[in-house]
Scaffold this active site. Sequence first.
Site, PDB file in Angstrom:
ATOM      1  CG  ASN A 233     -24.239   5.227  13.312  1.00 17.94           C
ATOM      2  OD1 ASN A 233     -24.761   4.869  12.260  1.00 17.94           O
ATOM      3  ND2 ASN A 233     -22.946   5.060  13.559  1.00 17.94           N
TER       4      ASN A 233
ATOM      5  NE  ARG B  37     -23.648  -5.122  13.380  1.00 17.15           N
ATOM      6  CZ  ARG B  37     -23.707  -6.343  13.881  1.00 17.15           C
ATOM      7  NH1 ARG B  37     -23.933  -7.373  13.107  1.00 17.15           N
ATOM      8  NH2 ARG B  37     -23.551  -6.548  15.175  1.00 17.15           N
TER       9      ARG B  37
ATOM     10  CB  CYS C  96     -20.098  -1.642   5.775  1.00 21.65           C
ATOM     11  SG  CYS C  96     -20.675   0.012   5.457  1.00 21.65           S
TER      12      CYS C  96
ATOM     13  NE  ARG D 148     -20.479  -4.503  11.052  1.00 16.48           N
ATOM     14  CZ  ARG D 148     -20.887  -3.272  10.789  1.00 16.48           C
ATOM     15  NH1 ARG D 148     -21.476  -2.991   9.683  1.00 16.48           N
ATOM     16  NH2 ARG D 148     -20.735  -2.318  11.667  1.00 16.48           N
ATOM     17  N   PRO D 149     -21.212 -10.406  13.974  1.00 17.18           N
ATOM     18  CG  PRO D 149     -20.075 -11.520  15.681  1.00 17.18           C
ATOM     19  CD  PRO D 149     -19.903 -10.488  14.618  1.00 17.18           C
ATOM     20  CG  MET D 150     -26.662  -9.842  15.226  1.00 19.29           C
ATOM     21  SD  MET D 150     -28.336  -9.397  14.924  1.00 19.29           S
ATOM     22  CE  MET D 150     -29.074  -9.101  16.476  1.00 19.29           C
ATOM     23  CG  ASP D 151     -21.640 -12.978  20.059  1.00 19.60           C
ATOM     24  OD1 ASP D 151     -21.417 -12.203  19.104  1.00 19.60           O
ATOM     25  OD2 ASP D 151     -20.915 -13.023  21.068  1.00 19.60           O
TER      26      ASP D 151
ATOM     27  CG  ASP E 137     -18.264   4.575  12.259  1.00 21.69           C
ATOM     28  OD1 ASP E 137     -17.820   3.473  11.884  1.00 21.69           O
ATOM     29  OD2 ASP E 137     -19.411   4.723  12.729  1.00 21.69           O
TER      30      ASP E 137
ATOM     31  NE  ARG F 131     -25.382   1.860   4.182  1.00 19.75           N
ATOM     32  CZ  ARG F 131     -24.660   1.065   4.959  1.00 19.75           C
ATOM     33  NH1 ARG F 131     -23.664   0.394   4.460  1.00 19.75           N
ATOM     34  NH2 ARG F 131     -24.949   0.940   6.237  1.00 19.75           N
TER      35      ARG F 131
END
Length: 422
Positions: free
Chosen positions: A23, A94, A118, A123-126, A308, A400
């Site tokens: 990450n 993402r 995943c 999982r929005p992006m606002d 996680d 991944r």
Amino acid sequence: MDSIVVQGGTALQGKIKIAGAKNAALTLMPATLLSEEPLTLTNAPRLSDIQTMTALLQSLGVEVTSMQDGKVQVLSSHAMTSTTADYEIVRKMRASNLVLGPLLARHHQAVVSLPGGCAIGARPMDIHVTALETMGAEIELKDGYLHATAKGGLKGARVPLRFASVGATENVLMAATLAKGTTIIENAAREPEIVDLAHCLRRMGAQIEGEGTSTITIEGVDRLGAATHPVVTDRIELGTYMLAPVFAGGEVECIGGRLDLVQSFAEKLDAAGVAVTETADGLKVARKNGRPSAVNVTTEVFPGFPTDLQAQMMAMLCTAKGTSVLEEKIFENRFMHAPELIRMGADIEVHGGTATVHGVERLKGAPVMATDLRASVSLILAGLAAEGETVVSRVYHLDRGYEHVEEKLSAVGAKIERVAGS
Ligand code: UD1
């Protein structure tokens, strides 16, 4: 598709080297878009998500040179050809959305597909969009793509985040390095990967204060330069391998492990009766006596218990003495490993974001299916403790986020192998 086959019941002994953080690498790589000069990342992990980010950056014209078997990545954005992040690449991961902030900052425009990744929630992006709009960007959603422009460049601003989103903090932090004036990110995420990004950006010439706290202040500069930066240790891989001897018995030393990266997790292990000791090279872990004890876990933003590591912790609690309650507060729909663990004999009830785990004496090997990255590794861990053979199929998620998992675990004595699928 490959499967991983695990024979349970062998105690582990030895050392596991923890890789650089996936990450962190996934936000450090797009930071190259902020400068024409090269960015060299050392201690990079060898993962398919890194290949996906490489493909995305290459599609924008970034030159990526991989050295030392992928451990060193040299990225150069001196000859960019595009500012469009295509759906075909973004849908795989993402974290592709992390090109939005840097592209807007240096090129004043970006077209970025809405992400996939995943299947662990909407999982929005606002939060990303609102924050960048506060800095003067105009952003519109058309045909599944965010079309963003910042005529005359981004402007520093006070940017309060409605939630301490990791990705939004990273996008705004990168964007603010080249904005005009001062940006103050309020309610910023405090994860170690953000601290690592700030260190790298500072090496590139950015002016940043407060990383690791809820308020990050960035003074925009005209340009950023070349830098070499070592990727911080992967705290999720660390936590995962710290659990291996709890499942299997024995003792494992995680080389490169640091307590400050996994404090809240290590506290839960301590409460469950697991000994975690700091050594000169990392962290050593062993069970104190037999089965662990039940503990309650609530996932939170850093420094709280990481989402996680929730799947791996649930797998451990399946054979704990007593009943544990796990609450998932970061993502909805992140208990997809529970039905698979139940196939192995676990006693779990899921109600919304809460899972109640009644510990059983032993799990039994079974054919199971990986549903996301962390779920897949939790099933492998469960297999280490189970009686008989566990076959984890659909392991592409695993690749991944975990490099050479079967090699790392077999080096400490686990009976585990990868079987190539059709
Ligand atoms: C990052 C990590 C991921 C980890 C997560 C939480 C990377 C590449 N991935 O993901 O492994 O599980 O942090 O620690 O670093 N949200 C919104 N609107 C937004 C952004 C987020 O509602 O604009 C919500 C998400 O749907 C989710 C929560 O906020 O429920 C957390 O998301 P965020 O912190 O942004 O996680 P990521 O950066 O995607």
